[in-house]
Write an enzyme that holds these catalytic residues in place. Structure first.
Site, PDB file in Angstrom:
ATOM      1  N   SER A 160       0.863  -1.180   0.000  1.00 14.32           N
ATOM      2  CA  SER A 160       0.000   0.000   0.000  1.00 14.32           C
ATOM      3  C   SER A 160       0.897   1.227   0.000  1.00 14.32           C
ATOM      4  O   SER A 160       2.067   1.147   0.410  1.00 14.32           O
ATOM      5  CB  SER A 160      -0.862  -0.018   1.265  1.00 14.32           C
ATOM      6  N   TYR A 173      -2.161  -0.971  10.201  1.00 13.20           N
ATOM      7  CA  TYR A 173      -2.214  -1.311   8.775  1.00 13.20           C
ATOM      8  C   TYR A 173      -0.964  -0.779   8.082  1.00 13.20           C
ATOM      9  O   TYR A 173      -0.275  -1.506   7.354  1.00 13.20           O
ATOM     10  CB  TYR A 173      -3.481  -0.722   8.157  1.00 13.20           C
TER      11      TYR A 173
END
Ligand code: NAP
Length: 262
Positions: A160, A173
C-alpha cells in the site's frame, strides 16, 4: 473458455501464460484477490484459492469451473488463526495435488481501526500484524520448498502507499505494510543469487473494493479503478521469464498505476 479483455493492458500475455502453473492467492474470495484468481485461471493456471469466507471462495471456484478448464482448489482459512500445523497441512495438500508452486500472492489483509497511535487498541494492533505480516511470513516459510521445486517462481506481496510512507491514523495497517515491504526485500536478497524465485511488492493504489469503501466511506466508488485495472501488472510479474519480456529486478517495489515494463 472466456476470453480475457486485455484492451488497456500494458502487457499482453499469451492465453496459455499460466498453463501447467499453480499459483496460490490469499484473500481470493473478494476484491483484488478474486479478480486475480479468475484472471490466472483464464490464462490457464491452476489457482489455490485461500480466504476467510467459504461461500465467497465457492463463488470464485464455480466461476472458474464454468469458464475455464483449469483445476482450482478452495482453502478456507482464517489467517488470524494460522499456525504451523495448518501451514504444514496446506503444504502437504499442495504437494500431493500439484507437486510444486509457481506463484504465491500475499494479497489478503485487514484494515484495522483508523486511530492515532496514542489511542490504538493493543488487541487490534496484534490482530492486524497477525493477518498482514505474521501469516505471510509463515506461508512464505512453509511453502518455500514448493516454490523452490518449481522451474521458476514468483512471490508477490500486496502492499500500500502507506507501507512506503507513514500517514497519520493508518496505525497497524501502515506499519504492517512497511513490515511486508521488508519481508519482500529480505526474501528477494536471499533468493537473488540462485535466480529462480522473483520477489516483488505491489501497491495497487486506490481500487474499487470493500476495503476501499470501508477506508473512504464518503468516496464515490465510481471514481476509483476496478481491480481489473491491475491485472496486467500482476500477470506480468507472475508470468516470470515464460512471457519472454524482461522482468523488473527481484525485490522491486511496483505501483500498479504507474509501472512500466522493465
Ligand atoms: N482497495 C484498495 O484501494 C487498496 C489500496 C492499497 C492496497 N490494497 C491492498 O490490496 C489487497 C487486497 O485488498 P482489497 O481491496 O481487495 O480488499 P478486500 O476487498 O477487503 O479483500 C480482502 C480479501 O482478504 C481476505 N481476508 C481478510 N482477512 C482475512 C483473514 N483473516 N484470513 C483470510 N483471508 C482474509 C478477505 O476475505 P473475506 O472477504 O472472506 O473477509 C477478502 O477476500 C490488500 O492487501 C490491501 O491492503 C488495497
Amino acid at each position: 473458455m472466456t476470453a480475457l479483455d486485455t484492451t488497456d493492458w500494458r502487457f499482453e500475455p499469451n492465453s496459455d501464460l499460466f498453463e501447467n502453473r499453480t499459483i496460490l492467492v490469499t484473500g481470493a474470495g473478494d476484491g483484488i484477490g478474486a479478480t486475480l484468481a479468475r484472471t490466472i485461471a483464464q490464462l490457464g493456471g491452476n489457482v489455490v484459492l485461500l480466504g476467510r469466507t467459504r461461500q465467497k471462495l465457492e463463488t470464485v471456484f464455480d466461476w472458474i469451473e464454468a469458464n475455464t478448464e483449469t483445476q482450482a482448489v478452495i482453502v478456507p482459512c482464517d489467517l488470524a488463526e494460522l499456525n504451523l500445523d495448518s501451514v504444514n497441512a496446506l503444504s502437504d495438500a499442495i504437494a500431493d495435488t500439484y507437486g510444486h508452486l509457481d506463484g504465491l500472492v500475499h494479497n489478503a489483509s485487514i484494515l484495522g481501526p483508523r486511530l492515532p497511535i496514542a489511542h490504538y487498541p493493543h488487541d487490534a494492533w496484534l490482530k492486524v500484524m497477525q493477518v498482514n505480516v505474521n501469516a505471510p511470513f509463515m506461508l512464505t516459510q512453509g511453502l518455500f520448498h514448493l516454490l523452490d521445486k518449481a522451474p521458476e517462481a514468483s512471490v508477490v506481496y500486496v502492499s500500500s502507499s502507506v507501507g512506503r510512507e507513514g500517514r497519520a491514523y493508518w496505525g497497524a495497517y501502515s506499519a504492517s505494510k512497511f513490515a511486508l515491504e521488508g519481508l519482500s526485500q529480505i526474501l528477494a536478497d536471499e533468493t537473488e543469487q540462485a535466480g529462480k524465485i522473483h520477489v516483488y511488492s505491489v501497491n495497487p493504489g486506490a481500487t474499487r473494493t470493500a476495503m476501499r469503501a470501508s477506508a473512504y466511506p464518503n468516496e464515490d466508488p465510481q471514481t476509483v479503478p476496478e481491480p481489473t485495472a491491475h491485472m496486467d501488472l500482476f500477470t506480468y510479474l507472475l508470468g516470470g521469464l515464460k512471457h519472454g519480456e524482461p522482468l523488473p529486478e527481484t525485490g522491486s517495489q511496483l505501483d500498479a498505476r504507474t509501472w512500466r515494463k522493465a
